[in-house]
Structures are given as structure tokens and as C-alpha cells.
Design a protein around this motif. Structure first.
Motif, PDB file in Angstrom:
ATOM      1  N   GLU A  65      27.231  50.371  63.642  1.00  8.55           N
ATOM      2  CA  GLU A  65      25.959  50.511  62.929  1.00  8.55           C
ATOM      3  C   GLU A  65      25.235  49.171  62.845  1.00  8.55           C
ATOM      4  O   GLU A  65      25.856  48.114  62.738  1.00  8.55           O
ATOM      5  CB  GLU A  65      26.192  51.049  61.519  1.00  8.55           C
ATOM      6  CG  GLU A  65      26.546  52.518  61.454  1.00  8.55           C
ATOM      7  CD  GLU A  65      26.606  53.029  60.028  1.00  8.55           C
ATOM      8  OE1 GLU A  65      26.101  54.145  59.794  1.00  8.55           O
ATOM      9  OE2 GLU A  65      27.150  52.335  59.150  1.00  8.55           O
ATOM     10  N   GLN A  66      23.887  49.236  62.875  1.00 11.72           N
ATOM     11  CA  GLN A  66      23.085  48.021  62.726  1.00 11.72           C
ATOM     12  C   GLN A  66      23.357  47.400  61.372  1.00 11.72           C
ATOM     13  O   GLN A  66      23.378  48.084  60.344  1.00 11.72           O
ATOM     14  CB  GLN A  66      21.601  48.351  62.873  1.00 11.72           C
ATOM     15  CG  GLN A  66      20.695  47.125  62.844  1.00 11.72           C
ATOM     16  CD  GLN A  66      19.249  47.470  63.102  1.00 11.72           C
ATOM     17  OE1 GLN A  66      18.938  48.438  63.797  1.00 11.72           O
ATOM     18  NE2 GLN A  66      18.337  46.677  62.560  1.00 11.72           N
ATOM     19  N   LEU A  67      23.557  46.097  61.358  1.00 12.51           N
ATOM     20  CA  LEU A  67      23.965  45.416  60.130  1.00 12.51           C
ATOM     21  C   LEU A  67      22.817  45.234  59.138  1.00 12.51           C
ATOM     22  O   LEU A  67      22.958  45.527  57.949  1.00 12.51           O
ATOM     23  CB  LEU A  67      24.585  44.057  60.491  1.00 12.51           C
ATOM     24  CG  LEU A  67      25.405  43.357  59.392  1.00 12.51           C
ATOM     25  CD1 LEU A  67      26.424  42.424  60.019  1.00 12.51           C
ATOM     26  CD2 LEU A  67      24.529  42.575  58.434  1.00 12.51           C
TER      27      LEU A  67
ATOM     28  N   ALA B 276      26.001  44.089  54.026  1.00  8.00           N
ATOM     29  CA  ALA B 276      26.464  45.314  54.683  1.00  8.00           C
ATOM     30  C   ALA B 276      27.099  46.267  53.684  1.00  8.00           C
ATOM     31  O   ALA B 276      26.871  47.489  53.725  1.00  8.00           O
ATOM     32  CB  ALA B 276      27.463  44.966  55.783  1.00  8.00           C
TER      33      ALA B 276
ATOM     34  N   PRO C 238      17.632  51.025  58.993  1.00 10.13           N
ATOM     35  CA  PRO C 238      17.754  49.795  59.791  1.00 10.13           C
ATOM     36  C   PRO C 238      16.436  49.028  59.873  1.00 10.13           C
ATOM     37  O   PRO C 238      15.352  49.621  59.859  1.00 10.13           O
ATOM     38  CB  PRO C 238      18.156  50.308  61.176  1.00 10.13           C
ATOM     39  CG  PRO C 238      18.683  51.685  60.952  1.00 10.13           C
ATOM     40  CD  PRO C 238      17.919  52.231  59.795  1.00 10.13           C
TER      41      PRO C 238
ATOM     42  N   ARG D 101      24.350  47.770  51.374  1.00  7.25           N
ATOM     43  CA  ARG D 101      23.401  48.665  52.046  1.00  7.25           C
ATOM     44  C   ARG D 101      24.106  49.789  52.799  1.00  7.25           C
ATOM     45  O   ARG D 101      23.525  50.426  53.663  1.00  7.25           O
ATOM     46  CB  ARG D 101      22.513  47.849  52.985  1.00  7.25           C
ATOM     47  CG  ARG D 101      21.891  46.613  52.287  1.00  7.25           C
ATOM     48  CD  ARG D 101      20.484  46.826  51.835  1.00  7.25           C
ATOM     49  NE  ARG D 101      20.081  45.858  50.830  1.00  7.25           N
ATOM     50  CZ  ARG D 101      18.921  45.217  50.779  1.00  7.25           C
ATOM     51  NH1 ARG D 101      18.016  45.428  51.714  1.00  7.25           N
ATOM     52  NH2 ARG D 101      18.628  44.392  49.789  1.00  7.25           N
TER      53      ARG D 101
ATOM     54  N   ARG E 289      19.705  45.912  56.992  1.00  5.39           N
ATOM     55  CA  ARG E 289      19.129  47.163  56.484  1.00  5.39           C
ATOM     56  C   ARG E 289      18.154  46.910  55.339  1.00  5.39           C
ATOM     57  O   ARG E 289      18.282  45.943  54.595  1.00  5.39           O
ATOM     58  CB  ARG E 289      20.251  48.061  55.962  1.00  5.39           C
ATOM     59  CG  ARG E 289      21.342  48.378  56.972  1.00  5.39           C
ATOM     60  CD  ARG E 289      21.083  49.693  57.633  1.00  5.39           C
ATOM     61  NE  ARG E 289      21.932  49.924  58.779  1.00  5.39           N
ATOM     62  CZ  ARG E 289      22.090  51.109  59.342  1.00  5.39           C
ATOM     63  NH1 ARG E 289      21.472  52.168  58.831  1.00  5.39           N
ATOM     64  NH2 ARG E 289      22.844  51.257  60.416  1.00  5.39           N
TER      65      ARG E 289
ATOM     66  N   VAL F  49      26.595  50.003  55.051  1.00  5.69           N
ATOM     67  CA  VAL F  49      26.902  49.937  56.481  1.00  5.69           C
ATOM     68  C   VAL F  49      28.410  50.064  56.614  1.00  5.69           C
ATOM     69  O   VAL F  49      29.156  49.178  56.213  1.00  5.69           O
ATOM     70  CB  VAL F  49      26.424  48.613  57.100  1.00  5.69           C
ATOM     71  CG1 VAL F  49      26.706  48.599  58.602  1.00  5.69           C
ATOM     72  CG2 VAL F  49      24.933  48.406  56.834  1.00  5.69           C
ATOM     73  N   ARG F  50      28.862  51.174  57.170  1.00  6.57           N
ATOM     74  CA  ARG F  50      30.300  51.476  57.193  1.00  6.57           C
ATOM     75  C   ARG F  50      30.903  51.450  58.600  1.00  6.57           C
ATOM     76  O   ARG F  50      31.992  50.939  58.807  1.00  6.57           O
ATOM     77  CB  ARG F  50      30.542  52.861  56.572  1.00  6.57           C
ATOM     78  CG  ARG F  50      30.066  53.002  55.130  1.00  6.57           C
ATOM     79  CD  ARG F  50      30.972  52.251  54.173  1.00  6.57           C
ATOM     80  NE  ARG F  50      30.578  52.500  52.782  1.00  6.57           N
ATOM     81  CZ  ARG F  50      29.774  51.715  52.078  1.00  6.57           C
ATOM     82  NH1 ARG F  50      29.293  50.603  52.652  1.00  6.57           N
ATOM     83  NH2 ARG F  50      29.451  51.991  50.835  1.00  6.57           N
TER      84      ARG F  50
ATOM     85  N   ARG G 219      25.371  44.228  64.820  1.00  8.24           N
ATOM     86  CA  ARG G 219      26.087  45.383  64.296  1.00  8.24           C
ATOM     87  C   ARG G 219      27.194  44.880  63.369  1.00  8.24           C
ATOM     88  O   ARG G 219      27.526  43.697  63.364  1.00  8.24           O
ATOM     89  CB  ARG G 219      26.690  46.192  65.443  1.00  8.24           C
ATOM     90  CG  ARG G 219      25.667  46.681  66.461  1.00  8.24           C
ATOM     91  CD  ARG G 219      26.354  47.213  67.704  1.00  8.24           C
ATOM     92  NE  ARG G 219      27.212  46.192  68.315  1.00  8.24           N
ATOM     93  CZ  ARG G 219      27.967  46.399  69.390  1.00  8.24           C
ATOM     94  NH1 ARG G 219      27.958  47.579  69.979  1.00  8.24           N
ATOM     95  NH2 ARG G 219      28.721  45.426  69.881  1.00  8.24           N
ATOM     96  N   LEU G 220      27.750  45.778  62.615  1.00  9.67           N
ATOM     97  CA  LEU G 220      28.809  45.379  61.692  1.00  9.67           C
ATOM     98  C   LEU G 220      29.969  44.731  62.436  1.00  9.67           C
ATOM     99  O   LEU G 220      30.544  43.746  61.979  1.00  9.67           O
ATOM    100  CB  LEU G 220      29.302  46.595  60.896  1.00  9.67           C
ATOM    101  CG  LEU G 220      30.360  46.310  59.821  1.00  9.67           C
ATOM    102  CD1 LEU G 220      29.837  45.324  58.788  1.00  9.67           C
ATOM    103  CD2 LEU G 220      30.791  47.620  59.148  1.00  9.67           C
TER     104      LEU G 220
ATOM    105  N   GLY H 285      18.667  51.655  52.958  1.00  7.81           N
ATOM    106  CA  GLY H 285      19.694  51.865  53.966  1.00  7.81           C
ATOM    107  C   GLY H 285      19.187  52.057  55.378  1.00  7.81           C
ATOM    108  O   GLY H 285      19.985  52.144  56.315  1.00  7.81           O
TER     109      GLY H 285
END
Length: 277
Positions: free
Chosen positions: A174-176, A164, A184, A167, A178, A169-170, A127-128, A182
Motif C-alpha cells: 500500500e502507498q505509504l 502509516a 493516498p 493513517r 496518506r 496503512v496495513r 509503499r509501506l 486514509g
């Protein structure tokens, strides 16, 4: 159980379990690295052993009644995986980049697995919030609920952060990793990647090479140069098989970072002279 029809548990025989084992062997999925159903047959017998144990624990059978215990498990064959050579690694990287519509993502995947020796579940679970750019490490969650911070190079840390951002990822959870749109990543990405490798490299298809071979490659290199304890820590192994000595023989993070720095020929903040004293 469906396999035994309407018979009572006490009526199931050793022959019935043997028949179930053979059925599992015949129905095993054929893959490039298949073992002619040996593992499927073993799993079927082990499952039946547990089934009868639980039945006895629940009072449905007399204790000690377990026909699956009489069925011998097949002897396990040696693991065919081995460390890949530099030439083989170079060929794989070239094919992955040349045949991909998202070469940046696939190259990032290969680098992540090569540096960390992580499993697919570790990469897909990133994840992020699991990316620590300052310390150059990622948090990996893998088999049996294990969790560890694994050193990565500054180059990979930066590349993951840029991925991240690009793509979208904020959120921290969230799954990193992607796709370009966007969405996963899933295990399907790996299946398609290695299918292209095997389509283009006959030796890889013959051996059944997969991402797990990169894990073997990295860990073999680390073990040969830094010893078993560091390789075990690098791999994230936490089991105690091998005796009580493993309680005392442990690799520590800065030793893993030092091995990584040597393997990638890129300095790591944890592998400084002060940390290694």
C-alpha cells in the motif's frame, strides 16, 4: 497527423514543421517558471523528428526524408533553480505549517524531500514495504525506472512509521503517504501546498519555487562539502554523461549516510566510524 490535414507524409515541408513549433509555443501552459514556450516548441520539433524517423523505418518514407531535422532547436536557457537559504527554508516551513489543515502531513513531506532530495514521484511511490526502520532508509523509485535505498534519519523513519500506523496503512504494497481520511496522496497535494506558499511569500511566487528547489538545496549542500561523487549518489543519478571517469567515481551508501548525518545533525547507523574506514 491532424496538424497536417490529409496531406501525404512526403508532402510535409520545413515550413509546416516551423508552423507546428510556433503553435506549440503559443499554446504552452503559462506557469510561474515558464520560459515563454521555448521548451514546448523544442518538444514539438523533437517529436516530429522522431515521427519522421519511425515513418522511414516503417517504409512509409524514403530514408533521410525528415523536414524536422532542418528546424533548429532553440538554445536552452540556464536553469533558474538554486539552493534556498536557511532564512528562505525557515519561511517556507512556517507558512506550510501555519496555513495547512493537515500540518503534520505537510511537515512530513517537507522533511522527506529535504532529507532525501527525492522527486515527487519518489515520495508518491513510497509503499509501506519501502520503509526500513532498522536501517533508517527508504526505497525510492524515480525517473527511468531507477530504484535505490536512501538513508534517512531515525527521526524521519519513526515519523513515517507513525504516519502509516495513524493513517491505517496495513498491507506492505500500500502507498505509504496518506491524507487524514486514509486516501493516498497525489500530485494535487503538492500543487495546493506550493500555491499557499506562493500566496504568502511573494519572493517564492516570483521565483516559481517548488518542491524540486528543496532537491537543489540539499544536493548543493552535499556537493560543496562532500564532493561530486557523493552528491551524485545522493541524488540517485545513474546516467553516464560526463565521460568514462564516472564509471570509477561513485559515492557509496555510508558516504551518503555521513552527508545526511552532517546535514541534519543527527547520527545515522550507517555513518559509524567502523563503516567509514
Amino acid at each position: 497527423m491532424v496538424a497536417f490535414g490529409g496531406r501525404r507524409l512526403a508532402e510535409v515541408t520545413v515550413t509546416d514543421v516551423l508552423a507546428l513549433q510556433q503553435q506549440a509555443i503559443r499554446g504552452a501552459e503559462v506557469r510561474s517558471n515558464h520560459r515563454k514556450g521555448r521548451h514546448a516548441g523544442e518538444s514539438a520539433v523533437r517529436a516530429m523528428r522522431m515521427f519522421f524517423r519511425l515513418a522511414a523505418a516503417d517504409g512509409l518514407l524514403r530514408h533521410g526524408v525528415n523536414p524536422a531535422m532542418v528546424v533548429k532547436l532553440p538554445r536552452r536557457l540556464p536553469n533558474v533553480r538554486r539552493a534556498l537559504t536557511r532564512k528562505e527554508m525557515r519561511a517556507i516551513n512556517e507558512v506550510v505549517v501555519a496555513t495547512s489543515r493537515d500540518a503534520v502531513l505537510n511537515a512530513l513531506l517537507l522533511r522527506l524531500h529535504t532529507e532525501t532530495a527525492c522527486r515527487r514521484s519518489g515520495a508518491l511511490g513510497l509503499r509501506l514495504t519501502d520503509l526500513d526502520i532498522e536501517s533508517c532508509a527508504v526505497r525510492l523509485r524515480e525517473k527511468f525506472g531507477t530504484e535505490r535505498w536512501q538513508p534517512i534519519t531515525p527521526t524521519l523513519a519513526t515519523s513515517l512509521a507513525e504516519h502509516a500506523e495513524a493513517r491505517r496503512v496495513r498491507e506492505p504494497e500500500e502507498q505509504l503517504l496518506r491524507h487524514a481520511d486514509g486516501t493516498p496522496l497525489t500530485g494535487r497535494r503538492y500543487d495546493l501546498l506550493w500555491k499557499r506558499v506562493k500566496d504568502n511569500l511573494p519572493w517564492a511566487a516570483k521565483l516559481g519555487v517548488s518542491m524540486h528547489w528543496l532537491r537543489h538545496t540539499t544536493l548543493t549542500w552535499v556537493e560543496r562539502r562532500y564532493g561530486y561523487a557523493v552528491a551524485r549518489a545522493y541524488a540517485g543519478h545513474t546516467d553516464t554523461k560526463g565521460g568514462s571517469t564516472l564509471t570509477y567515481i561513485k559515492g557509496v551508501p555510508h558516504e551518503v549516510a555521513r552527508a545526511l548525518a552532517a546535514y541534519t545533525r543527527e547520527p545515522h547507523p550507517l555513518a559509524t566510524p567502523d563503516q567509514l574506514k
